[in-house]
Scaffold this motif. Sequence first.
Motif, PDB file in Angstrom:
ATOM      1  N   GLY A 125       0.482  -1.326   0.234  1.00  0.00           N
ATOM      2  CA  GLY A 125       0.001  -0.010  -0.021  1.00  0.00           C
ATOM      3  C   GLY A 125       0.758   1.307  -0.010  1.00  0.00           C
ATOM      4  N   GLY A 126       0.300   2.549  -0.347  1.00  0.00           N
ATOM      5  CA  GLY A 126       0.948   3.565  -0.615  1.00  0.00           C
ATOM      6  C   GLY A 126       1.341   3.482  -1.697  1.00  0.00           C
ATOM      7  N   GLY A 127       1.342   5.031  -2.294  1.00  0.00           N
ATOM      8  CA  GLY A 127       1.689   5.534  -3.689  1.00  0.00           C
ATOM      9  C   GLY A 127       0.777   6.024  -4.788  1.00  0.00           C
ATOM     10  N   PHE A 128       0.890   5.819  -5.885  1.00  0.00           N
ATOM     11  CA  PHE A 128      -0.174   6.546  -6.778  1.00  0.00           C
ATOM     12  C   PHE A 128      -0.929   5.337  -7.635  1.00  0.00           C
ATOM     13  CE2 PHE A 128      -0.689   8.257 -10.874  1.00  0.00           C
ATOM     14  CZ  PHE A 128      -1.267   9.499 -10.971  1.00  0.00           C
ATOM     15  N   ILE A 129      -1.895   5.921  -8.104  1.00  0.00           N
ATOM     16  CA  ILE A 129      -2.693   4.925  -9.091  1.00  0.00           C
ATOM     17  C   ILE A 129      -3.565   6.059 -10.010  1.00  0.00           C
ATOM     18  CG2 ILE A 129      -4.682   4.480  -7.528  1.00  0.00           C
ATOM     19  CD1 ILE A 129      -4.449   1.517  -9.067  1.00  0.00           C
ATOM     20  N   GLY A 130      -3.668   5.854 -11.260  1.00  0.00           N
ATOM     21  CA  GLY A 130      -4.467   6.504 -12.242  1.00  0.00           C
ATOM     22  C   GLY A 130      -5.235   5.833 -13.026  1.00  0.00           C
ATOM     23  N   TYR A 131      -6.635   6.060 -13.058  1.00  0.00           N
ATOM     24  CA  TYR A 131      -7.718   5.387 -13.989  1.00  0.00           C
ATOM     25  C   TYR A 131      -8.118   6.139 -14.999  1.00  0.00           C
ATOM     26  CZ  TYR A 131      -8.208   2.518  -9.602  1.00  0.00           C
ATOM     27  OH  TYR A 131      -7.929   1.896  -8.483  1.00  0.00           O
TER      28      TYR A 131
END
Length: 297
Positions: free
Chosen positions: A247-253
């Motif tokens: 967990g932790g960080g970046f996600i883009g959809y």
Amino acid sequence: MKPLPLALLSAAALLLVPASPAWACASCACGDPTLTSMGGEQPFEGRLRLSTMMRAWGHTEGVTGVDAQRLRELRMDVAVAYAPRPWLVLAVNLPLQAREVQDVSLGLERGWGLGDIDVSAKAFVWKDKEFSPDQLISVVGGVKLPTGPRLHARDGTTLGIDAQPGSGSVDPMAGLAWQGFKGNWSFLASALGFLPSRGRDDYRLGASVRTQVAAQYQPSPTWAVRLGVDTRVEKAPDTNGTPEESGGGFIGYVSPDVLFSPGMDVVVQAGVRIPVVNQLRRVSSTPIAVLSLAYDL
């Protein structure tokens, strides 16, 4: 798990069926013919909107074959939003969730029930003109409350934190949003910050910032298409102050949607959130399927 989502969807559909065809068109009352999902509507005093949203998604934490844990969730949100003033919208959202967690040893936990309710307020602080504005800016604030019960397995043991529909924490949020309208086009941009508190088992989700940018084209009063980009940057969760390995960080959809109005004041939305950039630590996510229904009174 299968009978639950079907029953929930049926109940929500009954709640949203119009009781009388004589009610006035809410879109006409606010001078806005744009098809909108929950949260994107223009306000006018007395506007009441009921909605339900179904989401199916999942993710896997850890390394497959080593310490992987798979989570799958089917979630239904039932919400009501009311505008007591022309510039203010108050909303309450109640989630109903069915979760399945499987670890690397193929051990399985299932939990379903009511989740944590959240309440919010959206204040429109600026618009470019009084009637049928082309641009709106709003501030949003709210809090998620620990209303979800703690679930137990049949043998009486407490289900793990990932199988629980509620976190047992009080999680405030705040942010800004902008809406724009030009002919057949409408636009939305928002940024929301979440600051979870410590909940059950001294577990705390990481603070996060979530953004959304979307453009919608509506060639007809009855249907529209929308394309958006949703992102989330978050701190890793922790237990007793010790950060979790995953967990932790970046996600883009990338988020394409179709909106359809089968009748006056009814909007159906179907879409998918496709993860295209995933920099979360030791977490892989599935696409998120979305189906919603909104009805204005």
